[in-house]
Design an enzyme around this catalytic site. Structure first.
Site, PDB file in Angstrom:
ATOM      1  N   GLU A  76       1.002  -1.079  -0.345  1.00  0.00           N
ATOM      2  CA  GLU A  76       0.237   0.101  -0.152  1.00  0.00           C
ATOM      3  C   GLU A  76       0.544   1.104   0.060  1.00  0.00           C
ATOM      4  O   GLU A  76       1.582   1.682   0.537  1.00  0.00           O
ATOM      5  CB  GLU A  76      -0.737  -0.114   1.208  1.00  0.00           C
ATOM      6  CG  GLU A  76      -1.909  -1.238   1.283  1.00  0.00           C
ATOM      7  CD  GLU A  76      -2.925  -1.222   1.722  1.00  0.00           C
ATOM      8  OE1 GLU A  76      -2.813  -0.493   3.111  1.00  0.00           O
ATOM      9  OE2 GLU A  76      -3.780  -2.185   2.307  1.00  0.00           O
TER      10      GLU A  76
ATOM     11  N   HIS B 227      -8.086   1.384   1.729  1.00  0.00           N
ATOM     12  CA  HIS B 227      -7.705   1.239   3.044  1.00  0.00           C
ATOM     13  C   HIS B 227      -8.697   2.241   3.472  1.00  0.00           C
ATOM     14  O   HIS B 227      -8.036   3.258   4.900  1.00  0.00           O
ATOM     15  CB  HIS B 227      -6.100   1.432   3.604  1.00  0.00           C
ATOM     16  CG  HIS B 227      -6.515   0.565   4.535  1.00  0.00           C
ATOM     17  ND1 HIS B 227      -4.914  -0.205   5.116  1.00  0.00           N
ATOM     18  CD2 HIS B 227      -6.862   0.072   5.611  1.00  0.00           C
ATOM     19  CE1 HIS B 227      -4.450  -0.818   6.196  1.00  0.00           C
ATOM     20  NE2 HIS B 227      -5.989  -0.338   6.473  1.00  0.00           N
TER      21      HIS B 227
END
Ligand code: MLT
Length: 310
Positions: A263, A282
């Site tokens: 990420e 997220h």
């Protein structure tokens, strides 16, 4: 009161958390976006540190944090903290386990409904003036079986909401010594039977050595043909290449993903290009309510750890 005790706020926190620390006489020092040597320098002279997910308290960083006594993660996952080093150095470590559960559970249903009713492409067509009423036939949740993998606070919030959608629920959690009596309606399963039985599998486990790659090619192959996978836990739990293959081949009908192994997920990530995937960056804990709860819980836990009070 803890006058003189400093707490590094290494990721942005809700202002209520800073006020709560000050009210207990602790001095918050706000420095976010640090890593490596800069983080080690910022930790010098502080007694506690509060992080969210971005700051990585690696073994190297913690090995050099001479004055640090307490680490609090404002949120659930502790995978950005090297727990072995923290333990070896006698540091107190805690997360804020209850803070995000409702926000994550609500996101799971937002993603699932959006996936099953094609809300994103349908809304994007309409925004471009295309009234595609017949193109997007969806599926109901009612009557389908939801398999909840990981039956802690978040898993239970998800299961509770699934009942409102008239789904049947089964759940798996290897760490629970006894199944909670109030969840008798969500019977316990071993992982493999749960995968074979569920129309929708949703993951709510921490990322740890024993859960990394848990949902691999073999386990994806055990899932019901046409099933859906939801992951709002941690990317590393799922083998992303195996998931992409199953989605391309139509063995799974769709996936709803809020988390990725790396990420931010790269723009050319193979899962992002698939039409049967809905993905978000997220966002599980990204609500005002969750952030406020995580911040104030983190401040209270830090105060207890440093001052021995509530
Ligand atoms: C958490 O572990 O608290 C959530 O995944 C939220 C986050 O890391 O942003």
């Amino acid at each position: 009161m803890g006058r003189g005790l400093k707490v590094l706020i290494a990721d942005p926190l809700d202002p209520a958390a800073l006020a709560a620390l000050r009210a207990r006489g602790l001095e918050p020092v706000e420095r976010s976006g640090l890593a490596g040597d800069a983080l080690v320098a910022a930790l010098d002279g502080v007694d506690g540190v509060i992080v969210r997910g971005a700051t990585k308290l690696t073994a190297e960083v913690l090995a050099h944090a001479r004055t640090l006594r307490a680490i609090v993660r404002a949120g659930t996952g502790l995978d950005n903290v090297d727990l072995a080093t923290a333990k070896a150095r006698g540091m107190f470590v805690s997360n804020t386990p209850a803070a995000n559960a409702v926000s994550v559970a609500e996101l799971v249903f937002g993603l699932l409904l959006a996936l099953e009713r094609h809300l994103v492409p349908a809304a994007s067509d309409l925004a471009r003036g295309r009234w595609e009423k017949t193109k997007y036939a969806g599926r109901e949740l009612a009557g389908r079986t939801l398999g909840v993998v990981g039956f802690g606070r978040i898993g239970r919030e998800v299961a509770t909401r699934a009942r409102a959608f008239a789904m049947a629920v089964v759940a798996h959690d290897p760490l629970l010594p006894e199944w909670p009596a109030e969840f008798a309606w969500a019977p316990r399963r071993e992982l493999e039977p749960l995968l074979a039985e569920s129309d929708v599998v949703t993951l709510h486990l921490p990322l740890a050595p024993d859960t990394r790659g848990l949902i691999d090619a073999a386990r994806i192959a055990r899932m019901k043909p046409g099933a859906v996978l939801v992951n709002a836990a941690r990317g590393g739990i799922v083998d992303e290449a195996a998931l992409a293959a199953a989605l391309r081949e139509g063995r799974l009908s769709g996936a709803a993903l809020d988390v990725f192994e790396r990420e931010p997920a790269p723009a050319d990530h193979p899962l992002l290009a698939l039409p049967n995937v809905i993905a978000t960056p997220h966002l599980g804990a990204s609500t005002g309510e969750a952030q406020q709860r995580a911040g104030t819980e983190a401040a209270a836990i830090m105060a207890r750890a440093l001052l021995g009070e509530g």
